[in-house]
Design an enzyme around this catalytic site. Structure first.
Site, PDB file in Angstrom:
ATOM      1  N   GLY A  93      -3.207   5.426  -7.742  1.00 35.62           N
ATOM      2  CA  GLY A  93      -4.538   5.690  -7.220  1.00 35.62           C
ATOM      3  C   GLY A  93      -5.485   4.519  -7.450  1.00 35.62           C
ATOM      4  N   SER A 189       2.683   2.143  -6.690  1.00 34.99           N
ATOM      5  CA  SER A 189       1.311   1.847  -6.335  1.00 34.99           C
ATOM      6  C   SER A 189       0.490   1.414  -7.569  1.00 34.99           C
ATOM      7  CB  SER A 189       0.682   3.052  -5.629  1.00 34.99           C
ATOM      8  OG  SER A 189      -0.515   2.691  -5.000  1.00 34.99           O
ATOM      9  N   TYR A 190      -0.638   2.108  -7.863  1.00 37.96           N
ATOM     10  CA  TYR A 190      -1.420   1.718  -9.042  1.00 37.96           C
ATOM     11  C   TYR A 190      -0.659   1.997 -10.338  1.00 37.96           C
ATOM     12  CZ  TYR A 190      -5.482   0.527 -11.826  1.00 37.96           C
ATOM     13  OH  TYR A 190      -6.329  -0.093 -12.714  1.00 37.96           O
ATOM     14  N   ASP A 386       4.944  -1.473   4.389  1.00 39.39           N
ATOM     15  CA  ASP A 386       3.707  -1.061   3.728  1.00 39.39           C
ATOM     16  C   ASP A 386       2.646  -2.128   3.923  1.00 39.39           C
ATOM     17  OD1 ASP A 386       1.757  -0.029   2.020  1.00 39.39           O
ATOM     18  OD2 ASP A 386       2.751  -0.762   0.203  1.00 39.39           O
ATOM     19  N   HIS A 438       4.925   2.601   1.869  1.00 33.08           N
ATOM     20  CA  HIS A 438       4.396   2.586   0.507  1.00 33.08           C
ATOM     21  C   HIS A 438       5.109   3.583  -0.393  1.00 33.08           C
ATOM     22  CE1 HIS A 438       1.229   1.474  -2.314  1.00 33.08           C
ATOM     23  NE2 HIS A 438       1.009   2.749  -2.580  1.00 33.08           N
TER      24      HIS A 438
END
Length: 470
Positions: A93, A189-190, A386, A438
């Protein structure tokens, strides 16, 4: 920003002190075993099938004074869980739920149907290979909460790593049969920040305490945030080379945004990013070659589902289905979400957490340098369609580590087709997944399971050979 090594050292000392002073007696252990049974999930709404594995969900309090509690969902391996490793999955996130993404549409055994009320089995669930633990972190994400309301608005990398370590140590007390089990961390991701930072905290904790509870073996991250400079450089190059943006916008992005924070860009950078977004149009940035979730497409999926297609079409609207399902009171009851702090609407991602993020280092390359000397397994993978954290960004960041290559660049295979490409470095293995966005397991579930099997076993990805459906 304070030196990350110094801050983590202080946090480890504080955590050790808290654990020594807590009631970790035999009585506490007995309570934890009782709590494990209370956490067992018996049946989920919309689950019209039986499963061979047990699963558990509930809360672990990571800070008594503030009342911070993290929500977990744990699935035993489908077969012989006692012989399988334990794997933690984290979404990013910052502010996004591992239940929403990791469980409900990627690597969990249960996925949500289009009506938001029923479940179906994921044939490529990662609990075929390992015992899978999913954590909503930090507080304010998913069902995780704090009795101190300001905690939801003041999250950051440092506290997230400390709370996640505290969670693991208490979770192992609740599930003592997993103490000393081979343990890995995965995410995307994060979580490109969360995973190496938590790995660093575990390595330092184990060194400082000689504690063997967490038998940490390594981590794997996908389409991960590494380093703001190289991530921006790779992102703009990917968008331009894929024909998504104009030459002029490409030049302006490199001029205004190259040294900016990835999650907190300046106003000037934001303005050019808005122009790029308009040029790109209404597509899914997370998967540029698949349909976006529009109202028309969602209706098309519902009509197609009614006529009884044997093969499930790609569904870009999975997030909508999860939002319906995890807000159902009967689902929350089945998952033991009883606390009054969770009375607000469940969200896949929290804007409050994202907007209140207090610390995010520009790079985690220094953490990688430290962990590369820790003797753990490190794999990095990237879906190549992505346009958020693209394969070009990951390659630039890995190149910045300046690691010697120890194996040639070559394709790997799944069902006789090229699944992607891979390069082995000294201490790190890099893998691309062809045609994945992603969320690699969402777009290429079978290939992602093949990747996961190779990571857990520490073996090379398949070359020219068939992978069976089993």
């Amino acid at each position: 920003m304070p030196n990350s090594k110094w801050v983590f050292a202080v946090l480890i000392i504080i955590l050790i002190t808290q654990l020594k002073s807590s009631n970790c007696s035999n009585g506490f252990s007995a309570y934890s075993n009782e709590q494990q049974q209370l956490d067992k999930v018996l049946q989920l709404p919309g689950q019209e099938f039986n499963v061979s594995f047990a699963h558990y969900s509930g809360f672990v309090t990571v800070n008594e004074e503030a009342g911070r509690a993290l929500f977990y969902w744990f699935f035993e391996a489908a077969e012989d869980p006692a012989s399988k490793p334990l794997v933690l999955w984290l979404n990013g996130g910052p502010g996004c739920s591992s239940i929403a993404y990791g469980v409900a549409e990627e690597v969990g055994p249960f996925h949500v149907e289009k009506d938001g009320k029923n479940l179906y089995l994921n044939p490529y669930s990662w609990n075929q290979v390992a015992n899978m633990l999913f954590l909503d972190s930090p507080v304010g994400v998913g069902y995780s909460y704090s009795n101190t309301s300001s905690d939801h608005l003041n999250n950051g990398d440092i506290r997230t790593a400390a709370d996640s370590l505290a969670f693991l140590l208490k979770w192992f007390d609740r599930f003592p049969e997993y103490k000393g089990r081979d343990f890995y961390i995965t995410g995307e991701s994060y979580a490109g920040h969360y995973v190496p930072q938590l790995s660093q905290a575990i390595v330092r904790h184990n060194f400082a305490t000689k504690d063997k509870t967490i038998n940490f073996k390594g981590f794997m991250v996908g389409n991960a945030l590494f380093d703001d400079l190289h991530d921006h450089l790779g992102l703009f190059q990917f968008m331009w080379s894929s024909g998504l943006i104009s030459d002029q916008t490409f030049k302006k992005l490199n001029f205004f945004c190259d040294f900016q924070s990835f999650i907190r860009p300046t106003a000037a950078c934001d303005k050019i990013l808005d122009i790029a977004d308009k040029e790109i149009g209404d597509i899914d940035h997370y998967s540029v070659f698949t349909p976006a979730c529009t109202a028309n497409f969602n209706q098309f999926l519902r009509r197609r589902n009614k006529v009884g297609n044997l093969r499930r079409p790609y569904d870009p609207c999975t997030e909508l289905h999860s939002t319906v399902y995890f807000n159902l009171p009967e689902v929350q009851k089945a998952l033991h979400v009883y606390n009054g702090n969770n009375s607000s609407n469940w969200e896949t991602c929290s804007d409050d957490v994202y907007n209140g993020w207090t610390d995010s280092p520009r790079s985690v390359l220094d953490v990688y340098h430290e962990l590369l000397h820790a003797g753990i397994r490190i794999w990095v993978f990237s879906g190549d369609t992505d346009a958020v954290l693209p394969v070009t960004s990951t390659r630039y960041s890995i190149d910045a580590l300046k690691l010697p290559t120890v194996g040639p660049w070559h394709p790997w295979y799944c069902d006789g087709q090229v699944g992607g490409w891979t390069q082995q470095y000294e201490g790190l293995n890099f893998v691309t997944v062809r045609g994945a966005g992603h969320e690699v397991p969402l777009h290429r579930p079978k290939e992602s399971l093949t990747l996961f099997k190779s990571f857990i076993s520490g073996t090379s990805l398949p070359k020219l050979e068939q992978i069976s459906d089993s």
